[in-house]
Scaffold this active site. Sequence first.
Site, short mmCIF file in Angstrom:
data_model
loop_
_atom_site.label_atom_id
_atom_site.label_comp_id
_atom_site.label_asym_id
_atom_site.label_seq_id
_atom_site.Cartn_x
_atom_site.Cartn_y
_atom_site.Cartn_z
N ASP A 1 46.03 -25.95 83.83
CA ASP A 1 46.17 -27.65 83.06
C ASP A 1 46.64 -27.46 81.86
OD1 ASP A 1 44.59 -29.95 83.25
OD2 ASP A 1 42.84 -29.19 82.29
N ARG B 1 35.92 -18.08 88.38
CA ARG B 1 35.55 -17.85 90.07
C ARG B 1 36.49 -18.55 90.72
NH1 ARG B 1 29.87 -18.80 87.45
NH2 ARG B 1 30.91 -20.76 87.10
N GLY B 2 37.35 -19.46 90.02
CA GLY B 2 38.18 -20.32 90.95
C GLY B 2 39.26 -19.83 91.54
P1 IMP Z 1 43.38 -24.75 81.26
O1 IMP Z 1 42.89 -23.68 80.31
O2 IMP Z 1 43.09 -26.15 80.50
O3 IMP Z 1 44.84 -24.20 81.69
O4 IMP Z 1 42.04 -24.44 82.22
C1 IMP Z 1 42.26 -23.73 83.35
C2 IMP Z 1 41.01 -23.74 83.92
O5 IMP Z 1 40.32 -25.03 83.85
C3 IMP Z 1 41.26 -23.38 85.51
O6 IMP Z 1 41.06 -22.04 85.57
C4 IMP Z 1 40.17 -24.08 86.10
O7 IMP Z 1 39.02 -23.22 86.24
C5 IMP Z 1 39.54 -25.40 85.28
N1 IMP Z 1 40.04 -26.73 85.72
C6 IMP Z 1 41.35 -27.30 85.45
N2 IMP Z 1 41.61 -28.42 85.93
C7 IMP Z 1 40.67 -28.37 86.99
C8 IMP Z 1 40.48 -29.29 87.93
O8 IMP Z 1 41.19 -30.43 88.18
N3 IMP Z 1 39.40 -29.03 88.84
C9 IMP Z 1 38.44 -27.98 88.73
N4 IMP Z 1 38.84 -27.15 87.58
C10 IMP Z 1 39.87 -27.30 86.88
#
Ligand code: IMP
Length: 184
Positions: A106, A45-46
Amino acid sequence: MIDYHDFIAEVLIPEDSLQKRISELGEKISRDYAGKELLMICILRGGVMFLTDLIRHIDVPVAIEFMAVSSYGIGGRESSGNVRITLDLNCSIQDKHVIIVEDIIDSGHTLASVIELLQTRNPASLCVCTLLDKAERREVDVPVKYTGFPIPNKFVFGYGLDIDDYYRNLPFIGVVDLDKFKPE
Ligand code: IMP
Ligand code: MG
């Protein structure tokens, strides 16, 4: 849910800076895709706030679609690397020019899985547009064509990003002081 004033460490990106950068990204995308049609796939949803603001600055024909992906363990703030598609697209992307719209990258696990899946469906082109990039945290390599802001390794919230499901509605990006954030 406690009031965000009680746990915000700082405003990292104020509303006017967000909006200015998003308009620049929209203009760049419009130039890059001139004469083409675009399908923008928002990761729920972000990415919702970012998508809806971004497409207002794009002047080629744009269609929008949504996908939902779950990668965090329940209540966790770390990507588990175990990515599941919880809502798939309603349309074919074959021969379409696709941009995946994400709130933040992330570890990279979420996007790496989404890209791998979508590539198998033979789009004409596929790239990523992310509002925020925590590059320091990357565990898997993800090609990113458009980035709003590189950010440091801090937990952020607001403008689509949640802290324990709340505060996506804030018009700015804030940093959570995790020592002060105590879930109820
Ligand atoms: P990844 O798979 O580790 O790249 O995570 C990506 C997802 O993690 C993003 O779409 C966000 O929903 C969530 N996310 C990563 N870092 C943050 C943060 O600092 N705040 C809130 N959501 C985060
Ligand atoms: Mg999230």
